[in-house]
Design a protein around this motif. Structure first.
Motif: not given
Ligand code: ZN
Ligand code: DOR
Length: 358
Positions: A13, A15, A45, A99, A157, A230
């Motif tokens: 996970h 970005h 993502m 996603k 998350h 994340d």
């Molecule tokens: Zn995220």
């Protein structure tokens, strides 16, 4: 010095930005940060600019990250508001999963209609999983879809006691679901917001101490399968703007925070390691590669400092916190890619763990 070996660390996970958001971070910079954080591979993502929601954009992103990445990687495809499910058959073999954004965050992929969520669930027949951003009551709505379509679903998350309760019951019912929790929800709470200001703002938001306790309990009980960062870099200017961007970086702090938790007696060492490697491999059905591992000095304790970070954004919500565990070496496919100080792999060394670029 006590050293441990973790085989095949994966953060599913992240970005990584790039494309039209290369001012925030690049595929090259953040795959380097991943290696410095101990990772073999990272999954990116689809809420990029542009969003990864059709074959052409996916093909372009695959080609660009393939040229840039220092570590191995995977890409998610994004479910869109305009219903792009006709693309699924063509793209599924090249991505790590679908996603679906069911609550608002960075990007324009929010899907609020239950009917549209269901159309995406019905259309995704691939054996790759669906990863969902679902908060609060939305978790119940997605669980209804999992019950109906039986598509393996990873809940990203997870941050509250209420969500943990719903997911615990769903697991007891035997639904094919898995649960990820982020370090910021484990080590920070809303009590830190006065100090952190915009640097403590992300989606899902920081919660109460009671929610934090519920997450740790769920880890001990085995309801939480993995720890995911994340990792969401934004520039300092974007964080300090009138409307701050949501998201915090995490690739270089996840492992040392978890090793600190081990040192503090909050969870066993083996469990901490499994939650960033074996469990991720199991969920995404990845066969661990030989000679792909991370060596960690578990004695080394230090404070998180922004000057030492590799991520392009140059800050961390964990600055000043005491952590344990220095990444000493990272090996990928028999190549030493990190020596404790420098990333040694070239841009383009990284491979797609899910199919080929074409
Ligand atoms: Zn995220
Ligand atoms: O805080 C967040 N930032 N949460 C997300 O789900 C997305 C991320 C981002 O892309 O900035």
């Amino acid at each position: 010095m006590p050293q441990i070996k973790i085989h095949g660390m994966i953060d599913p996970h992240t970005h990584l930005r790039d494309l039209d958001w290369s001012h925030k971070a690049t595929f090259a910079s953040e795959t380097k940060a991943a290696i410095a954080g101990g990772y073999w591979a990272v999954f990116d993502m689809p809420n990029t600019a542009p969003s990864t929601i059709d074959d052409a954009r996916l093909t372009d992103k695959l080609a660009r990250i393939d040229r840039a990445a220092h570590c191995d990687w995977g890409l998610y495809f994004g479910a869109s508001q305009t219903d792009n499910s006709a693309e699924y058959e063509r793209i599924a073999s090249r991505v790590c999963g679908l996603k679906i954004y069911n609550n608002s965050t960075t990007g324009d992929l929010l899907i609020e209609s239950s009917a549209l969520r269901e159309r995406h669930y019905r259309a995704w027949t691939s054996n790759r999983l669906i990863a969902v951003h679902a908060e609060g009551e939305t978790v119940a709505n997605i669980l209804d879809l999992v019950r109906k379509y039986r598509q393996p679903t990873h809940f990203l998350h997870i941050s509250s006691e209420f969500e943990i309760k719903l997911l615990t019951e769903a697991k007891q019912d035997g639904l094919p679901i898995t649960v990820g929790v982020c370090p910021h929800h484990l080590f920070l709470s809303e009590d830190d917001l006065p100090t952190l200001g915009p640097y403590g703002m992300m989606k899902p938001e920081l919660k109460r101490k009671s929610d934090q306790r519920a997450l740790w309990r769920a880890i001990r009980l085995g309801v939480v399968d993995i720890i995911e960062s994340d990792h969401a870099p934004h520039t300092k200017a974007e964080k300090e703007a009138d409307e701050p961007a949501f998201g915090v970086p995490g690739l270089e702090t996840t492992l040392p925070l978890m090793m600190q938790a081990v040192k503090d007696g909050r969870l066993p060492l083996q469990k901490a390691c499994d939650m960033v490697s074996r469990n991720v491999q199991r969920i995404w059905r990845i066969t661990p590669l030989p000679k792909t591992y991370t060596v960690v000095d578990t004695d080394h304790t230090y404070l998180v400092e922004r000057e030492k970070l590799v991520t392009m954004c140059g800050w961390s919500p964990f600055e000043g916190m005491r952590v344990t565990g220095k990444v000493v070496e990272v090996w990928i496919r028999g190549h030493k890619v990190y020596d404790g100080e420098r990333v040694l792999s070239e841009s383009g060394f990284g491979r797609n763990l899910f199919g080929f670029v074409a």
